[in-house]
Design an enzyme around this catalytic site. Structure first.
Site, mmCIF file in Angstrom:
data_model
loop_
_atom_site.group_PDB
_atom_site.id
_atom_site.type_symbol
_atom_site.label_atom_id
_atom_site.label_comp_id
_atom_site.label_asym_id
_atom_site.label_seq_id
_atom_site.Cartn_x
_atom_site.Cartn_y
_atom_site.Cartn_z
ATOM 1 N N GLU A 255 0.801 -1.222 0.000
ATOM 2 C CA GLU A 255 0.000 0.000 0.000
ATOM 3 C C GLU A 255 0.843 1.286 0.000
ATOM 4 O O GLU A 255 0.804 2.061 0.965
ATOM 5 C CB GLU A 255 -0.951 0.014 1.200
ATOM 6 C CG GLU A 255 -1.912 -1.156 1.214
ATOM 7 C CD GLU A 255 -2.853 -1.139 2.422
ATOM 8 O OE1 GLU A 255 -2.627 -0.340 3.339
ATOM 9 O OE2 GLU A 255 -3.798 -1.934 2.432
ATOM 10 N N GLU B 239 -5.186 -8.598 1.079
ATOM 11 C CA GLU B 239 -5.835 -8.224 2.349
ATOM 12 C C GLU B 239 -7.307 -7.955 2.078
ATOM 13 O O GLU B 239 -7.664 -7.331 1.067
ATOM 14 C CB GLU B 239 -5.255 -6.936 2.953
ATOM 15 C CG GLU B 239 -3.901 -7.070 3.563
ATOM 16 C CD GLU B 239 -3.415 -5.747 4.161
ATOM 17 O OE1 GLU B 239 -4.241 -4.895 4.561
ATOM 18 O OE2 GLU B 239 -2.185 -5.581 4.216
#
Ligand code: IFM
Length: 453
Positions: free
Chosen positions: A177, A363
């Site tokens: 991320e 995720e």
């Protein structure tokens, strides 16, 4: 309305291909603790947490889930859930306490070597993430990701890890991320290192992306048979109203949230509409950077949590958009909208626009205020529901032809949720932080049952 959005669908493992990867994810700073052991250096999160007011409950990852000492039992728990893959991250300050150096810290390498051996002994496929936000503070003192020299330091660190684990780790993720590192850490200032400057955030973002591509030759060199990728936090973006102004806002917002990452990674450079809008704030790009960023990868890691609904907001920040709350929708305890169908929309769009060879959901998960009942059980029907509905969404995306190859639940354990401290629990396994007792939640039992079907 699709099956993913109805009450509770009943996906079965047999709905997915036999070689589909099923896993759980964690990250080093969020679970390891042992912040000062075996030569680990200070990370930017240690420093950030030490500043009063930064973390909601005043806590830090100094102890967290004490996974550094309890890893063996934690891997047993992962095995008991029935997952076949375990995604973890390496704490860079355990390997190079000062960020750089002639030789890596052997005790740090040994820890991850033991961890990986422990996974393999239990039949868990190791998925290693190199950077899940815990930059050595020593590098931050020299400018952190804003300093181009950090790219080189990252490549050296990647090489050290690949030399050490490349014989056993066959799946590598360079960054987790980068949007969060760049914009939460350097624009909004609500993550380490707590800087608030959009122009600097954009430069950080560029260096993160270059470092991803620059590390690939080292990974491929020392782990030639490995699959290598990057994990992005991506969102479907929707308009707050049917107005033309909101439609334009969606395009701008998408330009910084999604296209800013996917376009250069897939060989298109930064989106021209956003570069034009940024003007002098646009990052400095050196010759060859886009070629480096676009080096071929084997998969794209997608972290999906929620869609964003945006409205045009002249004067509100650099891209003049405002995220608004859609009224009357279900939300997690974090306030994040629960929208399984958004996962289908997102995956369909990634497939159509960027054509990655393989996608893994690295995720996906939810936080609720779990309590341990007097009988010792943790009943978390909303998380269970969230999981079942998102698996049904993954099944739907597969049926559309999305090259989805695996799903990793966030997270194996409750853990340190960054600026929220220990207030937010994302685990399939509850952690009592006072005793370090682990209790598999109802959602964890459900996932285990699903994996057995
Ligand atoms: O806990 C984080 C994780 O570190 C990165 N992705 C989102 C999760 C939930 O906020």
């Amino acid at each position: 309305m699709s099956s993913a959005d109805t009450a509770r669908p009943t996906p079965r493992r047999s709905d997915f291909p036999r070689d589909f990867r099923w896993g759980c994810s964690t990250s080093s700073y969020q679970i390891e603790g042992a912040a000062q052991e075996d030569g680990r250096g200070e990370s930017i999160w240690d420093r950030y947490c030490a500043t009063p007011g930064r973390i909601r409950d005043g806590s830090s990852g100094a102890v967290a889930c004490d996974h550094y000492h309890r890893w063996s039992g934690d891997l047993d728990l992962a095995r008991a859930l029935g997952v076949g893959a375990y995604r973890f991250s390496v704490a860079w300050p355990r390997i190079f306490p000062d960020g750089v150096g002639e030789r890596p810290n052997q005790a740090g390498l040994d820890f991850y070597s033991r961890l990986v051996d422990g996974m393999l002994e239990r039949g868990l496929e190791p998925w290693a993430t190199l950077y899940h936000w815990d930059l050595p503070q020593a590098l931050q003192d020299r400018g952190g990701w804003e300093n181009r020299a950090t790219i080189e330091a990252f490549v050296d660190y990647a090489e050290a890890m690949a030399r050490c684990l490349g014989d056993r780790v066959k799946h590598w993720i360079t960054h987790n991320e980068p949007w969060c590192t760049a914009f939460l850490g350097h624009h909004e200032g609500i993550h380490a290192p707590g800087i608030r400057d959009y122009r600097r955030a954009l430069q950080v973002c560029h260096h993160l992306l270059v470092s991803h591509g620059a590390a690939l030759p080292a990974l491929r060199g020392w782990a030639p048979d490995a699959q290598v990728g990057i994990t992005l936090s991506l969102h479907p973006i929707e308009a707050a109203s049917p107005s033309a102004a909101d439609a334009a806002a969606v395009h701008r917002h998408d330009g910084t949230r999604n296209r800013w990452f996917l376009d250069p990674l897939y060989g298109r450079g930064y989106p021209a509409d956003i570069v034009e809008r940024l003007g002098a704030d646009a990052p400095v790009v050196l010759a060859g950077d886009f070629e480096t960023i676009a080096a071929p990868t084997d998969f794209l890691g997608v972290n999906y949590y929620f869609p964003e609904v945006v409205a045009d907001a002249p004067g509100a920040g650099p891209i003049a958009t405002r995220v608004v709350d859609r009224p009357g929708v279900e939300r997690t305890a974090f306030g994040w909208e629960i929208a399984p169908q958004g996962l289908v929309t997102l995956l369909d769009r990634i497939r159509a626009d960027w054509h990655p060879a393989a996608i893994y959901i690295t995720e996906n998960g939810s936080t609720f205020d779990d309590v341990v009942a007097p009988d010792g059980r943790v009943d978390d029907p909303k998380r269970l529901d969230y999981l079942a509905r998102h698996l049904a969404a993954a099944r739907e995306a597969l049926a559309h032809g999305v090259p989805l190859k695996g799903y990793f639940a966030w997270s194996l354990l409750d853990n340190f949720e960054w600026a929220e401290g220990y207030v937010r629990r994302f685990g399939l396994i509850h952690v009592d932080y006072a005793t370090q007792r682990r209790t598999v939640k109802a959602s964890g039992h459900w996932y285990a049952g699903f994996l057995k079907t």
